[in-house]
Write a protein that holds these residues in place. Structure first.
Motif, PDB file in Angstrom:
ATOM      1  N   ARG A  19       0.826  -1.207   0.000  1.00 27.29           N
ATOM      2  CA  ARG A  19       0.000   0.000   0.000  1.00 27.29           C
ATOM      3  C   ARG A  19       0.859   1.255   0.000  1.00 27.29           C
ATOM      4  NH1 ARG A  19      -3.773  -1.000   4.971  1.00 27.29           N
ATOM      5  NH2 ARG A  19      -2.086  -2.436   5.512  1.00 27.29           N
ATOM      6  N   LEU A  20       1.955   1.212   0.744  1.00 26.55           N
ATOM      7  CA  LEU A  20       2.859   2.352   0.770  1.00 26.55           C
ATOM      8  C   LEU A  20       3.475   2.577  -0.606  1.00 26.55           C
ATOM      9  CD1 LEU A  20       4.457   4.552   2.182  1.00 26.55           C
ATOM     10  CD2 LEU A  20       6.069   2.798   2.965  1.00 26.55           C
ATOM     11  N   ALA A  21       3.924   1.508  -1.231  1.00 24.90           N
ATOM     12  CA  ALA A  21       4.516   1.625  -2.568  1.00 24.90           C
ATOM     13  C   ALA A  21       3.504   2.170  -3.560  1.00 24.90           C
ATOM     14  CB  ALA A  21       5.033   0.269  -3.029  1.00 24.90           C
ATOM     15  N   SER A  22       2.265   1.703  -3.476  1.00 21.26           N
ATOM     16  CA  SER A  22       1.222   2.189  -4.383  1.00 21.26           C
ATOM     17  C   SER A  22       1.004   3.683  -4.213  1.00 21.26           C
ATOM     18  CB  SER A  22      -0.077   1.427  -4.125  1.00 21.26           C
ATOM     19  OG  SER A  22      -1.114   1.905  -4.941  1.00 21.26           O
ATOM     20  N   LEU A  23       1.070   4.173  -2.977  1.00 17.72           N
ATOM     21  CA  LEU A  23       0.856   5.593  -2.712  1.00 17.72           C
ATOM     22  C   LEU A  23       1.993   6.437  -3.277  1.00 17.72           C
ATOM     23  CD1 LEU A  23      -0.688   7.897  -1.219  1.00 17.72           C
ATOM     24  CD2 LEU A  23       0.801   7.419   0.742  1.00 17.72           C
ATOM     25  N   ILE A  24       3.225   6.123  -2.924  1.00 19.00           N
ATOM     26  CA  ILE A  24       4.329   6.999  -3.317  1.00 19.00           C
ATOM     27  C   ILE A  24       4.723   6.814  -4.777  1.00 19.00           C
ATOM     28  CG2 ILE A  24       5.191   7.229  -0.968  1.00 19.00           C
ATOM     29  CD1 ILE A  24       7.307   5.201  -1.518  1.00 19.00           C
ATOM     30  N   ASP A  25       4.300   5.699  -5.390  1.00 22.94           N
ATOM     31  CA  ASP A  25       4.562   5.514  -6.823  1.00 22.94           C
ATOM     32  C   ASP A  25       3.689   6.413  -7.696  1.00 22.94           C
ATOM     33  OD1 ASP A  25       6.533   3.695  -6.391  1.00 22.94           O
ATOM     34  OD2 ASP A  25       5.362   1.918  -6.914  1.00 22.94           O
ATOM     35  N   ARG A  26       2.721   7.102  -7.098  1.00 25.13           N
ATOM     36  CA  ARG A  26       1.887   8.019  -7.874  1.00 25.13           C
ATOM     37  C   ARG A  26       2.744   9.107  -8.539  1.00 25.13           C
ATOM     38  NH1 ARG A  26      -3.008   9.563  -3.656  1.00 25.13           N
ATOM     39  NH2 ARG A  26      -3.816   7.452  -3.284  1.00 25.13           N
ATOM     40  N   GLU A  27       3.804   9.514  -7.854  1.00 24.88           N
ATOM     41  CA  GLU A  27       4.677  10.558  -8.379  1.00 24.88           C
ATOM     42  C   GLU A  27       6.124  10.068  -8.268  1.00 24.88           C
ATOM     43  OE1 GLU A  27       3.700  14.669  -7.548  1.00 24.88           O
ATOM     44  OE2 GLU A  27       2.017  13.985  -6.330  1.00 24.88           O
ATOM     45  N   PRO A  28       6.587   9.284  -9.240  1.00 26.66           N
ATOM     46  CA  PRO A  28       7.882   8.614  -9.108  1.00 26.66           C
ATOM     47  C   PRO A  28       9.078   9.542  -9.013  1.00 26.66           C
ATOM     48  CG  PRO A  28       6.979   8.326 -11.320  1.00 26.66           C
ATOM     49  CD  PRO A  28       5.894   8.907 -10.486  1.00 26.66           C
ATOM     50  N   VAL A  29       9.045  10.688  -9.684  1.00 33.08           N
ATOM     51  CA  VAL A  29      10.186  11.605  -9.619  1.00 33.08           C
ATOM     52  C   VAL A  29      10.159  12.389  -8.312  1.00 33.08           C
ATOM     53  CG1 VAL A  29      11.316  13.585 -10.700  1.00 33.08           C
ATOM     54  CG2 VAL A  29      10.351  11.770 -12.118  1.00 33.08           C
ATOM     55  N   THR A  30       9.021  12.960  -7.976  1.00 30.96           N
ATOM     56  CA  THR A  30       8.895  13.727  -6.739  1.00 30.96           C
ATOM     57  C   THR A  30       9.228  12.877  -5.518  1.00 30.96           C
ATOM     58  OG1 THR A  30       7.216  15.155  -7.703  1.00 30.96           O
ATOM     59  CG2 THR A  30       7.277  15.019  -5.303  1.00 30.96           C
ATOM     60  N   ASN A  31       8.808  11.619  -5.529  1.00 33.41           N
ATOM     61  CA  ASN A  31       8.971  10.738  -4.372  1.00 33.41           C
ATOM     62  C   ASN A  31      10.150   9.784  -4.502  1.00 33.41           C
ATOM     63  OD1 ASN A  31       6.723  11.812  -3.055  1.00 33.41           O
ATOM     64  ND2 ASN A  31       5.319  10.401  -4.052  1.00 33.41           N
ATOM     65  N   VAL A  32      11.138  10.145  -5.320  1.00 36.15           N
ATOM     66  CA  VAL A  32      12.239   9.210  -5.562  1.00 36.15           C
ATOM     67  C   VAL A  32      12.968   8.857  -4.275  1.00 36.15           C
ATOM     68  CG1 VAL A  32      13.841  11.059  -6.180  1.00 36.15           C
ATOM     69  CG2 VAL A  32      14.292   8.728  -6.943  1.00 36.15           C
ATOM     70  N   TYR A  33      13.141   9.814  -3.359  1.00 34.79           N
ATOM     71  CA  TYR A  33      13.840   9.511  -2.112  1.00 34.79           C
ATOM     72  C   TYR A  33      13.072   8.471  -1.304  1.00 34.79           C
ATOM     73  CZ  TYR A  33      16.024  10.014   2.446  1.00 34.79           C
ATOM     74  OH  TYR A  33      16.658   9.760   3.637  1.00 34.79           O
ATOM     75  N   LEU A  34      11.771   8.676  -1.152  1.00 41.42           N
ATOM     76  CA  LEU A  34      10.964   7.723  -0.393  1.00 41.42           C
ATOM     77  C   LEU A  34      10.941   6.354  -1.067  1.00 41.42           C
ATOM     78  CD1 LEU A  34       7.955  10.039   0.520  1.00 41.42           C
ATOM     79  CD2 LEU A  34       9.721   9.196   2.074  1.00 41.42           C
ATOM     80  N   ARG A  35      10.828   6.335  -2.378  1.00 41.01           N
ATOM     81  CA  ARG A  35      10.797   5.060  -3.105  1.00 41.01           C
ATOM     82  C   ARG A  35      12.130   4.333  -2.987  1.00 41.01           C
ATOM     83  NH1 ARG A  35      10.299   6.075  -8.509  1.00 41.01           N
ATOM     84  NH2 ARG A  35       9.342   4.049  -8.958  1.00 41.01           N
ATOM     85  N   SER A  36      13.206   5.109  -3.008  1.00 44.79           N
ATOM     86  CA  SER A  36      14.532   4.509  -2.855  1.00 44.79           C
ATOM     87  C   SER A  36      14.706   3.928  -1.453  1.00 44.79           C
ATOM     88  CB  SER A  36      15.611   5.555  -3.130  1.00 44.79           C
ATOM     89  OG  SER A  36      16.908   5.033  -2.942  1.00 44.79           O
ATOM     90  N   GLU A  37      14.289   4.674  -0.439  1.00 48.50           N
ATOM     91  CA  GLU A  37      14.394   4.177   0.935  1.00 48.50           C
ATOM     92  C   GLU A  37      13.561   2.921   1.135  1.00 48.50           C
ATOM     93  OE1 GLU A  37      16.370   5.587   3.674  1.00 48.50           O
ATOM     94  OE2 GLU A  37      17.248   6.130   1.751  1.00 48.50           O
ATOM     95  N   LEU A  38      12.391   2.879   0.501  1.00 50.08           N
ATOM     96  CA  LEU A  38      11.545   1.702   0.623  1.00 50.08           C
ATOM     97  C   LEU A  38      12.208   0.486  -0.002  1.00 50.08           C
ATOM     98  CD1 LEU A  38       8.846   0.555   1.558  1.00 50.08           C
ATOM     99  CD2 LEU A  38       7.856   1.242  -0.629  1.00 50.08           C
ATOM    100  N   ARG A  39      12.904   0.678  -1.123  1.00 45.83           N
ATOM    101  CA  ARG A  39      13.621  -0.430  -1.766  1.00 45.83           C
ATOM    102  C   ARG A  39      14.742  -0.945  -0.879  1.00 45.83           C
ATOM    103  NH1 ARG A  39      16.537   0.493  -6.203  1.00 45.83           N
ATOM    104  NH2 ARG A  39      16.129  -1.494  -7.207  1.00 45.83           N
ATOM    105  N   LEU A  40      15.348  -0.044  -0.079  1.00 54.71           N
ATOM    106  CA  LEU A  40      16.418  -0.469   0.824  1.00 54.71           C
ATOM    107  C   LEU A  40      15.883  -1.307   1.975  1.00 54.71           C
ATOM    108  CD1 LEU A  40      18.563   2.791   1.019  1.00 54.71           C
ATOM    109  CD2 LEU A  40      19.153   0.673  -0.162  1.00 54.71           C
ATOM    110  N   GLY A  41      14.625  -1.094   2.368  1.00 54.96           N
ATOM    111  CA  GLY A  41      14.018  -1.893   3.414  1.00 54.96           C
ATOM    112  C   GLY A  41      13.673  -1.087   4.645  1.00 54.96           C
ATOM    113  N   PHE A  42      12.712  -1.551   5.402  1.00 57.45           N
ATOM    114  CA  PHE A  42      12.258  -0.846   6.594  1.00 57.45           C
ATOM    115  C   PHE A  42      13.324  -0.809   7.691  1.00 57.45           C
ATOM    116  CE2 PHE A  42       7.846   0.467   6.478  1.00 57.45           C
ATOM    117  CZ  PHE A  42       7.429  -0.052   5.276  1.00 57.45           C
ATOM    118  N   GLU A  43      14.265  -1.752   7.655  1.00 57.10           N
ATOM    119  CA  GLU A  43      15.270  -1.786   8.709  1.00 57.10           C
ATOM    120  C   GLU A  43      16.200  -0.580   8.656  1.00 57.10           C
ATOM    121  OE1 GLU A  43      16.824  -4.349   5.277  1.00 57.10           O
ATOM    122  OE2 GLU A  43      14.926  -3.947   6.291  1.00 57.10           O
ATOM    123  N   PHE A  44      16.171   0.195   7.568  1.00 57.91           N
ATOM    124  CA  PHE A  44      17.038   1.351   7.440  1.00 57.91           C
ATOM    125  C   PHE A  44      16.438   2.602   8.078  1.00 57.91           C
ATOM    126  CE2 PHE A  44      18.980  -1.429   4.441  1.00 57.91           C
ATOM    127  CZ  PHE A  44      20.309  -1.053   4.428  1.00 57.91           C
TER     128      PHE A  44
END
Length: 264
Positions: A19-44
């Motif tokens: 659900r989080l990915a679906s939300l922030i993927d709405r604007e891939p360029v604007t949310n690139v930092y959040l999308r990148s952090e999500l790819r790294l994992g919640f442990e970060f």
């Protein structure tokens, strides 16, 4: 997450990933930092809604979600900086009760994008990925840039954390450098990497080498290397930094959105 019917703030975990990915993927360029952090994992890092801690990068498409998010931050760990998409940053900053006077407000900050095939400058052949052998020089150069940009010497605040940050960027392959006789002429890093867009940060030319086209050639080299894997480069810049904006425009970067930064 928050909805119109029940505004509730909760810590996010692996069950919320889709659900989080679906939300922030709405604007891939604007949310690139959040999308990148999500790819790294919640442990970060800790996620509350789509928020971090001392550094907060918000994405608030529904304005009524800002007050409960602000309350959650105010009662747990006060952020030192909010940065990201301007409407979200402004909404969160204005939602703090009592109001938090900013130490500095950088608004607006144009978000710029360069597409693969749009690079207009010749890359320097002297720019390369940083290695551990460059670490000491990069620590000093990056700290100098931070002092110029923020007025704070990170080596005086927490030298160990600064060293760890720079070492991590090198280990990830997110750091590039142009060296001459053991001196950093130019450097740049990434703050985020996703399959469709990266976000560039830390673009720096040593003061004694400015005005010689080094920034253009250096950043062109970084973008050219990124384009081997990712089709789009992004960055944001302070509105008052006219010289930097001219460099980016000459490279082919185009305005895409507006960011803002609030520092407390």
């Amino acid at each position: 997450m928050a909805t119109r019917s029940a505004l509730r703030v909760t810590r996010l975990g692996r069950a919320h990933v889709d659900r989080l990915a679906s939300l922030i993927d709405r604007e891939p360029v604007t949310n690139v930092y959040l999308r990148s952090e999500l790819r790294l994992g919640f442990e970060f890092g800790d996620w509350w809604g789509v928020l971090g801690w001392s550094l907060v990068v918000p994405y608030i498409p529904e304005p009524e979600a800002a007050p409960p998010l602000a309350q959650a931050l105010a009662t747990s760990a006060q952020p030192r900086m909010i940065v990201g998409h301007r409407p979200s940053v402004v909404a969160l900053h204005n939602a703090f009760r009592p109001p938090r006077p900013p130490r500095e407000l950088r608004d607006p900050q144009p978000l710029l994008v360069l597409e693969r095939g749009g690079l207009r400058e010749q890359p320097s052949p002297d720019v390369r990925l940083s290695t551990s052998a460059d670490l000491e020089s990069l620590i000093v150069a990056a700290a100098r840039m931070h002092r110029e940009e923020m007025g704070i010497d990170p080596l005086m605040v927490d030298a160990a954390a600064w060293r760890s940050r720079m070492s991590s960027l090198i280990d990830r392959g997110w750091s590039w450098v142009w060296m001459r006789d053991g001196e950093v002429l130019f450097k740049a890093e990434l703050s985020a990497w996703t399959p469709d867009v990266v976000q560039i940060q830390g673009v720096y030319t040593a003061p004694q080498h400015r005005g010689q086209g080094i920034a253009r050639a250096g950043l062109a080299a970084v973008c050219a290397m990124v384009f081997a894997e990712v089709p789009r480069c992004s960055l944001y810049v302070n509105q008052y930094n006219v010289i930097a904006q001219r460099v980016y425009e000459r490279l082919g970067f185009q305005a895409a959105d507006i960011f803002a930064t609030v520092m407390y």
